[in-house]
Design a protein around this motif. Structure first.
Motif, PDB file in Angstrom:
ATOM      1  N   GLN A 209      -8.523  26.536 -30.017  1.00  0.00           N
ATOM      2  CA  GLN A 209      -9.325  25.517 -30.687  1.00  0.00           C
ATOM      3  C   GLN A 209      -8.416  24.626 -31.526  1.00  0.00           C
ATOM      4  OE1 GLN A 209     -12.368  27.522 -32.924  1.00  0.00           O
ATOM      5  NE2 GLN A 209     -13.333  28.423 -31.107  1.00  0.00           N
ATOM      6  N   ARG A 210      -8.528  23.331 -31.324  1.00  0.00           N
ATOM      7  CA  ARG A 210      -7.610  22.389 -31.964  1.00  0.00           C
ATOM      8  C   ARG A 210      -7.719  22.409 -33.484  1.00  0.00           C
ATOM      9  NH1 ARG A 210      -5.951  17.984 -28.627  1.00  0.00           N
ATOM     10  NH2 ARG A 210      -6.360  16.485 -30.281  1.00  0.00           N
ATOM     11  N   ASP A 211      -8.902  22.688 -34.018  1.00  0.00           N
ATOM     12  CA  ASP A 211      -9.038  22.694 -35.476  1.00  0.00           C
ATOM     13  C   ASP A 211      -8.381  23.914 -36.111  1.00  0.00           C
ATOM     14  OD1 ASP A 211     -10.817  24.514 -34.433  1.00  0.00           O
ATOM     15  OD2 ASP A 211     -12.426  24.042 -35.851  1.00  0.00           O
ATOM     16  N   GLN A 212      -7.905  24.864 -35.294  1.00  0.00           N
ATOM     17  CA  GLN A 212      -7.189  26.033 -35.796  1.00  0.00           C
ATOM     18  C   GLN A 212      -5.676  25.892 -35.654  1.00  0.00           C
ATOM     19  OE1 GLN A 212      -8.551  28.776 -37.228  1.00  0.00           O
ATOM     20  NE2 GLN A 212     -10.624  27.986 -37.061  1.00  0.00           N
ATOM     21  N   TRP A 213      -5.240  24.808 -35.084  1.00  0.00           N
ATOM     22  CA  TRP A 213      -3.811  24.636 -34.834  1.00  0.00           C
ATOM     23  C   TRP A 213      -3.016  24.513 -36.124  1.00  0.00           C
ATOM     24  CZ3 TRP A 213      -3.288  20.508 -30.371  1.00  0.00           C
ATOM     25  CH2 TRP A 213      -3.678  21.107 -29.168  1.00  0.00           C
ATOM     26  N   PRO A 214      -1.844  25.176 -36.198  1.00  0.00           N
ATOM     27  CA  PRO A 214      -0.916  24.920 -37.314  1.00  0.00           C
ATOM     28  C   PRO A 214      -0.123  23.647 -37.038  1.00  0.00           C
ATOM     29  CG  PRO A 214      -0.014  26.592 -35.867  1.00  0.00           C
ATOM     30  CD  PRO A 214      -1.385  26.279 -35.341  1.00  0.00           C
ATOM     31  N   LEU A 219       2.494  18.967 -34.073  1.00  0.00           N
ATOM     32  CA  LEU A 219       3.730  18.229 -33.787  1.00  0.00           C
ATOM     33  C   LEU A 219       3.967  18.145 -32.281  1.00  0.00           C
ATOM     34  CD1 LEU A 219       6.298  16.865 -34.825  1.00  0.00           C
ATOM     35  CD2 LEU A 219       7.371  19.120 -34.916  1.00  0.00           C
ATOM     36  N   ARG A 220       3.726  19.247 -31.578  1.00  0.00           N
ATOM     37  CA  ARG A 220       3.874  19.218 -30.120  1.00  0.00           C
ATOM     38  C   ARG A 220       2.912  18.227 -29.494  1.00  0.00           C
ATOM     39  NH1 ARG A 220       1.700  23.885 -26.159  1.00  0.00           N
ATOM     40  NH2 ARG A 220      -0.186  22.990 -27.062  1.00  0.00           N
ATOM     41  N   GLU A 221       1.697  18.195 -30.013  1.00  0.00           N
ATOM     42  CA  GLU A 221       0.697  17.261 -29.502  1.00  0.00           C
ATOM     43  C   GLU A 221       1.157  15.821 -29.687  1.00  0.00           C
ATOM     44  OE1 GLU A 221      -3.381  16.105 -28.257  1.00  0.00           O
ATOM     45  OE2 GLU A 221      -2.141  17.892 -28.021  1.00  0.00           O
ATOM     46  N   MET A 222       1.754  15.525 -30.838  1.00  0.00           N
ATOM     47  CA  MET A 222       2.153  14.165 -31.143  1.00  0.00           C
ATOM     48  C   MET A 222       3.428  13.755 -30.417  1.00  0.00           C
ATOM     49  SD  MET A 222       0.000  12.764 -33.306  1.00  0.00           S
ATOM     50  CE  MET A 222       0.859  11.507 -34.225  1.00  0.00           C
ATOM     51  N   VAL A 223       4.398  14.672 -30.337  1.00  0.00           N
ATOM     52  CA  VAL A 223       5.708  14.318 -29.804  1.00  0.00           C
ATOM     53  C   VAL A 223       5.768  14.410 -28.284  1.00  0.00           C
ATOM     54  CG1 VAL A 223       8.158  14.928 -29.788  1.00  0.00           C
ATOM     55  CG2 VAL A 223       6.876  14.936 -31.929  1.00  0.00           C
ATOM     56  N   PHE A 224       5.281  15.529 -27.739  1.00  0.00           N
ATOM     57  CA  PHE A 224       5.448  15.754 -26.309  1.00  0.00           C
ATOM     58  C   PHE A 224       4.253  15.296 -25.479  1.00  0.00           C
ATOM     59  CE2 PHE A 224       8.178  18.955 -28.324  1.00  0.00           C
ATOM     60  CZ  PHE A 224       9.385  18.604 -27.753  1.00  0.00           C
ATOM     61  N   GLU A 225       3.073  15.303 -26.061  1.00  0.00           N
ATOM     62  CA  GLU A 225       1.891  14.914 -25.314  1.00  0.00           C
ATOM     63  C   GLU A 225       1.202  13.698 -25.917  1.00  0.00           C
ATOM     64  OE1 GLU A 225      -0.622  18.311 -25.096  1.00  0.00           O
ATOM     65  OE2 GLU A 225       0.921  19.628 -24.294  1.00  0.00           O
ATOM     66  N   GLY A 226       1.827  13.107 -26.930  1.00  0.00           N
ATOM     67  CA  GLY A 226       1.182  12.015 -27.651  1.00  0.00           C
ATOM     68  C   GLY A 226       1.073  10.737 -26.867  1.00  0.00           C
ATOM     69  N   GLY A 227       2.023  10.462 -25.962  1.00  0.00           N
ATOM     70  CA  GLY A 227       2.004   9.198 -25.267  1.00  0.00           C
ATOM     71  C   GLY A 227       0.733   8.966 -24.485  1.00  0.00           C
ATOM     72  N   ALA A 228       0.152  10.043 -23.951  1.00  0.00           N
ATOM     73  CA  ALA A 228      -1.049   9.897 -23.134  1.00  0.00           C
ATOM     74  C   ALA A 228      -2.293  10.426 -23.826  1.00  0.00           C
ATOM     75  CB  ALA A 228      -0.863  10.642 -21.809  1.00  0.00           C
TER      76      ALA A 228
END
Length: 280
Positions: A209-214, A219-228
């Protein structure tokens, strides 16, 4: 000879700090200026637009909340279990002490592996819970051995004097052992806090669940998967050229708090390197 040593140390220090300078520089550099000269380190003007954009990203706030909870609660739990376990194990007359120590050492040499650990966490109902990042690693066998050796070096005469004055074991622990072990406790606190702050792999396994993410998953979401994905949710279509700058700003926002702790507590790392190393 000393010139070579100092030169090597300076170059090594620069190599360590260069990545941080790189990230900080490009987080405040206009993206157009970066495109003109990708190796330029000093921006002609400061642009904090990337920081304004990431403040619109909701996962940043939930990530900070989760990481602060994991770091504070996890570190307090680590230290509490470490102290109350190391003190009795430091007593040579403790019955079954050798068996307990061998069991602890066995866990350092062999572990069940990730799959049994996942099944255990699942059966305990900790999946998608912050407890899954705290309870499985509540105490480290390696830290426990070091803390036991440190407490074992405290003179027995202090405890004997306290017993004569009528103190019980719990009072001796909290009024004598803990104050005398402040340097060791501070060193372990830093190590535990950094480990919790940087928790990543367990979060990937146990949290969906995304609201449980540390913060590390954010950071991984923003840096590695953020472009899309995530970046598109916070940056307007005409500003998509700032994606690289936003990623750099996100890294700065996440790593700076824990880095700021180091200058104030760095002296305790010297103690941390020698804990349990000398037995009188």
């Amino acid at each position: 000879m000393m010139v070579l040593v100092y030169t090597f140390v300076i170059l090594f220090a620069f190599a360590c700090i260069f990545p941080f300078l790189y990230v900080i520089s490009y987080s405040v550099m206009p993206y157009s200026e970066y495109l003109e000269n990708p190796v330029k380190m000093i921006p002609s003007k400061l642009d904090f637009g990337a920081y304004k954009e990431i403040l619109k990203f909701p996962l940043l706030y939930s990530g900070y909340r989760n990481t602060l909870f994991i770091t504070i609660v996890g570190t307090l739990l680590n230290l509490t279990l470490l102290i109350i376990s190391a003190y009795p194990l430091s007593k040579a007359d403790l019955k079954g002490r050798k068996i307990i120590l061998w069991m602890i050492l066995f866990t350092m040499l062999f572990s069940g592996g990730m799959i049994p650990r996942y099944y255990l966490v699942r059966e305990l109902g900790l999946i998608n819970s912050l407890g899954s990042l705290i309870l499985p690693g509540a105490i480290s066998a390696y830290n426990l051995i070091l803390m036991k050796n440190f407490v074992g070096n405290i003179p027995d005469s202090l405890e004997e004097a306290a017993l004569i004055d009528g103190a019980n074991e719990l009072q001796i622990l909290w009024r004598i052992i803990v104050p005398l072990s402040k340097a060791a406790i501070a060193s372990f606190a830093i190590m535990c806090a950094v480990n919790h702050w940087n928790s990543f792999f367990d979060a990937v396994i146990f949290l969906t669940q995304r609201d449980q993410w540390p913060l590390m998953l954010v950071l991984r979401e923003m840096v590695f998967e953020g472009g899309a994905g995530a970046i598109q949710n916070v940056v307007a279509e005409e500003d998509m050229a700032q994606t690289f700058t936003i990623q750099m700003a996100m890294i700065v926002v996440i790593i700076v708090p824990i880095i700021c702790v180091y200058p104030f507590l760095q002296k305790y790392f010297v103690t941390g390197l020698t804990i349990g190393g000398v037995k009188e």
